[in-house]
Design a protein around this motif. Structure first.
Motif, PDB file in Angstrom:
ATOM      1  N   LYS A   1     -41.638   7.643   8.165  1.00  0.00           N
ATOM      2  CA  LYS A   1     -42.767   7.619   9.076  1.00  0.00           C
ATOM      3  C   LYS A   1     -42.314   7.045  10.413  1.00  0.00           C
ATOM      4  CE  LYS A   1     -46.260   7.081   5.472  1.00  0.00           C
ATOM      5  NZ  LYS A   1     -47.361   6.240   4.959  1.00  0.00           N
ATOM      6  N   LEU A   2     -43.063   7.397  11.458  1.00  0.00           N
ATOM      7  CA  LEU A   2     -42.727   6.886  12.776  1.00  0.00           C
ATOM      8  C   LEU A   2     -42.830   5.368  12.779  1.00  0.00           C
ATOM      9  CD1 LEU A   2     -44.679   9.406  15.013  1.00  0.00           C
ATOM     10  CD2 LEU A   2     -42.269   9.430  14.424  1.00  0.00           C
ATOM     11  N   ASP A   3     -41.818   4.721  13.272  1.00  0.00           N
ATOM     12  CA  ASP A   3     -41.864   3.269  13.390  1.00  0.00           C
ATOM     13  C   ASP A   3     -41.181   2.872  14.690  1.00  0.00           C
ATOM     14  OD1 ASP A   3     -39.153   3.532  12.940  1.00  0.00           O
ATOM     15  OD2 ASP A   3     -39.296   2.990  10.832  1.00  0.00           O
ATOM     16  N   GLU A   4     -41.108   1.585  14.927  1.00  0.00           N
ATOM     17  CA  GLU A   4     -40.568   1.096  16.195  1.00  0.00           C
ATOM     18  C   GLU A   4     -39.045   0.983  16.125  1.00  0.00           C
ATOM     19  OE1 GLU A   4     -42.357   0.757  18.817  1.00  0.00           O
ATOM     20  OE2 GLU A   4     -44.250   1.166  17.827  1.00  0.00           O
ATOM     21  N   GLN A   5     -38.369   2.114  15.953  1.00  0.00           N
ATOM     22  CA  GLN A   5     -36.911   2.086  15.921  1.00  0.00           C
ATOM     23  C   GLN A   5     -36.331   1.939  17.324  1.00  0.00           C
ATOM     24  OE1 GLN A   5     -35.080   5.253  13.664  1.00  0.00           O
ATOM     25  NE2 GLN A   5     -36.928   5.522  12.475  1.00  0.00           N
TER      26      GLN A   5
ATOM     27  N   ASN B   1     -31.144  12.144  14.173  1.00  0.00           N
ATOM     28  CA  ASN B   1     -31.875  10.998  14.706  1.00  0.00           C
ATOM     29  C   ASN B   1     -31.282  10.566  16.045  1.00  0.00           C
ATOM     30  OD1 ASN B   1     -33.688  10.542  12.463  1.00  0.00           O
ATOM     31  ND2 ASN B   1     -31.904   9.851  11.307  1.00  0.00           N
ATOM     32  N   PRO B   2     -32.158  10.177  17.011  1.00  0.00           N
ATOM     33  CA  PRO B   2     -33.621  10.159  16.948  1.00  0.00           C
ATOM     34  C   PRO B   2     -34.215  11.538  17.213  1.00  0.00           C
ATOM     35  CG  PRO B   2     -32.901   9.352  19.077  1.00  0.00           C
ATOM     36  CD  PRO B   2     -31.649   9.616  18.281  1.00  0.00           C
ATOM     37  N   TYR B   3     -35.225  11.903  16.415  1.00  0.00           N
ATOM     38  CA  TYR B   3     -35.876  13.195  16.574  1.00  0.00           C
ATOM     39  C   TYR B   3     -36.736  13.216  17.838  1.00  0.00           C
ATOM     40  CZ  TYR B   3     -34.501  14.618  11.882  1.00  0.00           C
ATOM     41  OH  TYR B   3     -33.774  14.971  10.786  1.00  0.00           O
ATOM     42  N   TYR B   4     -36.983  14.430  18.319  1.00  0.00           N
ATOM     43  CA  TYR B   4     -37.771  14.624  19.540  1.00  0.00           C
ATOM     44  C   TYR B   4     -39.122  13.922  19.457  1.00  0.00           C
ATOM     45  CZ  TYR B   4     -41.263  17.134  22.310  1.00  0.00           C
ATOM     46  OH  TYR B   4     -42.317  17.443  23.117  1.00  0.00           O
ATOM     47  N   TYR B   5     -39.856  14.144  18.368  1.00  0.00           N
ATOM     48  CA  TYR B   5     -41.204  13.586  18.285  1.00  0.00           C
ATOM     49  C   TYR B   5     -41.172  12.062  18.184  1.00  0.00           C
ATOM     50  CZ  TYR B   5     -40.098  13.690  13.282  1.00  0.00           C
ATOM     51  OH  TYR B   5     -39.497  13.523  12.067  1.00  0.00           O
TER      52      TYR B   5
ATOM     53  N   ASP C   1     -43.085   9.721  20.932  1.00  0.00           N
ATOM     54  CA  ASP C   1     -44.094   8.751  20.495  1.00  0.00           C
ATOM     55  C   ASP C   1     -43.691   7.318  20.810  1.00  0.00           C
ATOM     56  OD1 ASP C   1     -46.395   7.755  18.796  1.00  0.00           O
ATOM     57  OD2 ASP C   1     -44.685   6.920  17.713  1.00  0.00           O
ATOM     58  N   GLN C   2     -42.489   6.948  20.418  1.00  0.00           N
ATOM     59  CA  GLN C   2     -42.106   5.541  20.445  1.00  0.00           C
ATOM     60  C   GLN C   2     -41.757   5.034  21.830  1.00  0.00           C
ATOM     61  OE1 GLN C   2     -38.971   5.145  17.596  1.00  0.00           O
ATOM     62  NE2 GLN C   2     -40.176   6.015  15.949  1.00  0.00           N
TER      63      GLN C   2
ATOM     64  N   ILE D   1     -41.821   7.205  25.120  1.00  0.00           N
ATOM     65  CA  ILE D   1     -42.442   7.765  26.319  1.00  0.00           C
ATOM     66  C   ILE D   1     -43.953   7.573  26.328  1.00  0.00           C
ATOM     67  CG2 ILE D   1     -42.813   9.894  27.608  1.00  0.00           C
ATOM     68  CD1 ILE D   1     -40.012  10.737  26.750  1.00  0.00           C
ATOM     69  N   LEU D   2     -44.644   8.022  25.269  1.00  0.00           N
ATOM     70  CA  LEU D   2     -46.099   7.920  25.281  1.00  0.00           C
ATOM     71  C   LEU D   2     -46.563   6.472  25.227  1.00  0.00           C
ATOM     72  CD1 LEU D   2     -47.029  10.938  22.979  1.00  0.00           C
ATOM     73  CD2 LEU D   2     -46.885  10.838  25.464  1.00  0.00           C
ATOM     74  N   LYS D   3     -45.887   5.643  24.437  1.00  0.00           N
ATOM     75  CA  LYS D   3     -46.280   4.242  24.341  1.00  0.00           C
ATOM     76  C   LYS D   3     -45.882   3.444  25.581  1.00  0.00           C
ATOM     77  CE  LYS D   3     -46.476   4.095  19.316  1.00  0.00           C
ATOM     78  NZ  LYS D   3     -45.918   3.552  18.063  1.00  0.00           N
ATOM     79  N   GLU D   4     -44.970   3.995  26.384  1.00  0.00           N
ATOM     80  CA  GLU D   4     -44.615   3.354  27.650  1.00  0.00           C
ATOM     81  C   GLU D   4     -45.548   3.789  28.775  1.00  0.00           C
ATOM     82  OE1 GLU D   4     -42.364   1.070  28.528  1.00  0.00           O
ATOM     83  OE2 GLU D   4     -41.909   0.756  26.424  1.00  0.00           O
ATOM     84  N   ASN D   5     -46.446   4.747  28.474  1.00  0.00           N
ATOM     85  CA  ASN D   5     -47.479   5.177  29.427  1.00  0.00           C
ATOM     86  C   ASN D   5     -46.916   5.761  30.721  1.00  0.00           C
ATOM     87  OD1 ASN D   5     -49.693   4.370  27.764  1.00  0.00           O
ATOM     88  ND2 ASN D   5     -49.301   2.248  28.368  1.00  0.00           N
ATOM     89  N   TYR D   6     -45.911   6.612  30.597  1.00  0.00           N
ATOM     90  CA  TYR D   6     -45.438   7.332  31.771  1.00  0.00           C
ATOM     91  C   TYR D   6     -46.525   8.294  32.247  1.00  0.00           C
ATOM     92  CZ  TYR D   6     -40.537   5.895  31.300  1.00  0.00           C
ATOM     93  OH  TYR D   6     -39.367   5.183  31.255  1.00  0.00           O
TER      94      TYR D   6
END
Length: 395
Positions: free
Chosen positions: A83-87, A179-183, A187-188, A190-195
């Protein structure tokens, strides 16, 4: 007593089946242990059997197949995606434009769970029974060449491009098959960094677009909630600079090399499992168009058009042999085998081509050279920089 003997034989057959599967897919110590079990159990089943009992062998075969299936199921379970995690942690300037490069990707060393996951995406239905043999071939490619330098060179592209785009762009890297996969990166980091803006650029003649589409489906809930503007770059099939980079890798900065008697075999990377799909057909067409562009630049350097042959797959043994024989009829002194699908060929393709060349060179006294992709030439980096800057200013 007889039931106990039958149960013991069944248990040994189960272990035998598991050992065969382990030998096919695992490297190193696990492979050696599997070979030891197979040797001992083969001796027990065959040599120590006083008389041939076909019913006995039939029962054992069924249990052996059951053991192989059980081992495959365990390996398959181990390959389930996490699952997606904070890697990955974002450490960049959020006011910048985020650039995400999407490569096909390959593990640096042999990773059975990753390889199985990728084969499961490509091979469906009854053809899944061929996956253990494909894993075995993949493992042998790593044993032949030791490591894949794919990720090392991908990072080199990221660093060179980042230097040209600095300081107003943040360049990230992701993969379709590693790894790391595109999604995960989307998620981890770009989107969470709010670009405010993200530019996604596939580093492929075509195939990475499929992974991007799959990735977008997985992160769609995040995209809906986010205000991030995501722009997708085209694949690189229509790039003049990358086509010229291919020619430069073969001829270097010395066009006089083309004046000699040389032949060219251009090899696409079309996947036989995907050719019959809609996106596979599109990718194959793009690769063929790109090869035509490369062929044009070679002819401009003085190489005869008839001495440039295009193949739609790297590992087409019959096609390669026919192409080599055809070029020999034209009296060429040196043959370049050039892969155009990616900036660097996957390790399985590399191993296949090197073995093919070694065999032919021994048999026919040929002078051959393998160009394993378009490389990390400055022309490649310039093409990516131009595309990204253009995408950024488009309305």
């Amino acid at each position: 007593m007889k039931k106990l003997t039958v149960l013991k034989q069944a248990l040994l057959s189960l272990v035998f089946g598991i050992s065969i599967q382990a030998y096919l897919v695992f490297p190193g110590a696990y492979e050696k242990i599997a070979i030891a079990f197979i040797s001992v159990l083969t001796y027990r089943f065959v040599v120590q059997q006083n008389k041939i009992d076909w019913r006995y062998y039939r029962r054992m075969l069924v249990v052996i197949l059951l053991g192989m299936f059980l081992a495959y199921s365990i390996i398959d379970f181990m390959s389930m995606e996490e699952k997606l995690d904070e890697q990955l942690k974002g450490l960049r300037n959020k006011e910048n434009v985020a650039v995400l490069l999407v490569f096909d990707g390959e593990s640096t060393t042999y990773d059975v769970s990753l390889a199985l996951r990728n084969y499961r995406k490509e091979i469906k239905g009854l053809r899944e029974i061929t996956i253990p043999l494909k894993l075995y071939q993949y493992k042998k490619a790593y044993e032949h060449l030791r490591i894949s330098r794919y990720q090392e060179k991908a990072i080199s592209i990221q660093e060179k491009l980042g230097g040209l785009l600095s300081p107003h762009y943040d360049v990230y890297i992701s993969y379709a098959e590693a790894n790391p996969y595109y999604y995960e990166v989307m998620d981890q980091i770009i989107l969470k960094e709010n670009y405010d803006k993200v530019i996604v650029q596939p580093i492929s003649i075509g195939e990475s677009l499929e992974a991007i589409a799959e990735g977008n489906n997985r992160i769609m809930p995040y995209l809906i909630r986010s205000k991030t503007m995501v722009r997708h770059g085209e694949s690189l099939w229509n790039s003049e600079k990358i086509a010229k980079a291919v020619v430069k890798r073969a001829l270097g900065n010395n066009p006089e090399k083309a004046e000699g008697d040389i032949g060219i075999i251009l090899m696409a990377g079309s996947n036989i499992q995907k050719i019959n799909t809609k996106i596979g057909t599109i990718n194959m067409r793009r690769e063929m168009l790109f090869m035509e562009r490369v062929k044009t630049y070679f002819t401009q350097q003085g190489i005869e058009s008839r001495k440039i042959i295009a193949l739609d797959m790297v590992n087409d043994k019959e096609g390669l042999e026919k192409a080599v024989q055809q070029l020999r009829l034209y009296g060429v002194g040196k043959i370049y085998l050039i892969s155009i699908h990616d900036f660097l060929d996957k390790i399985e393709n590399q191993s296949y081509i090197y073995k093919f060349m070694e065999k032919l060179e021994e048999q026919q006294d040929l002078n051959m050279e393998y160009i394993d992709g378009w490389g990390t030439e400055d022309l490649v980096i310039e093409e990516l920089e131009n595309r990204i800057r253009l995408l950024n200013v488009q309305e």
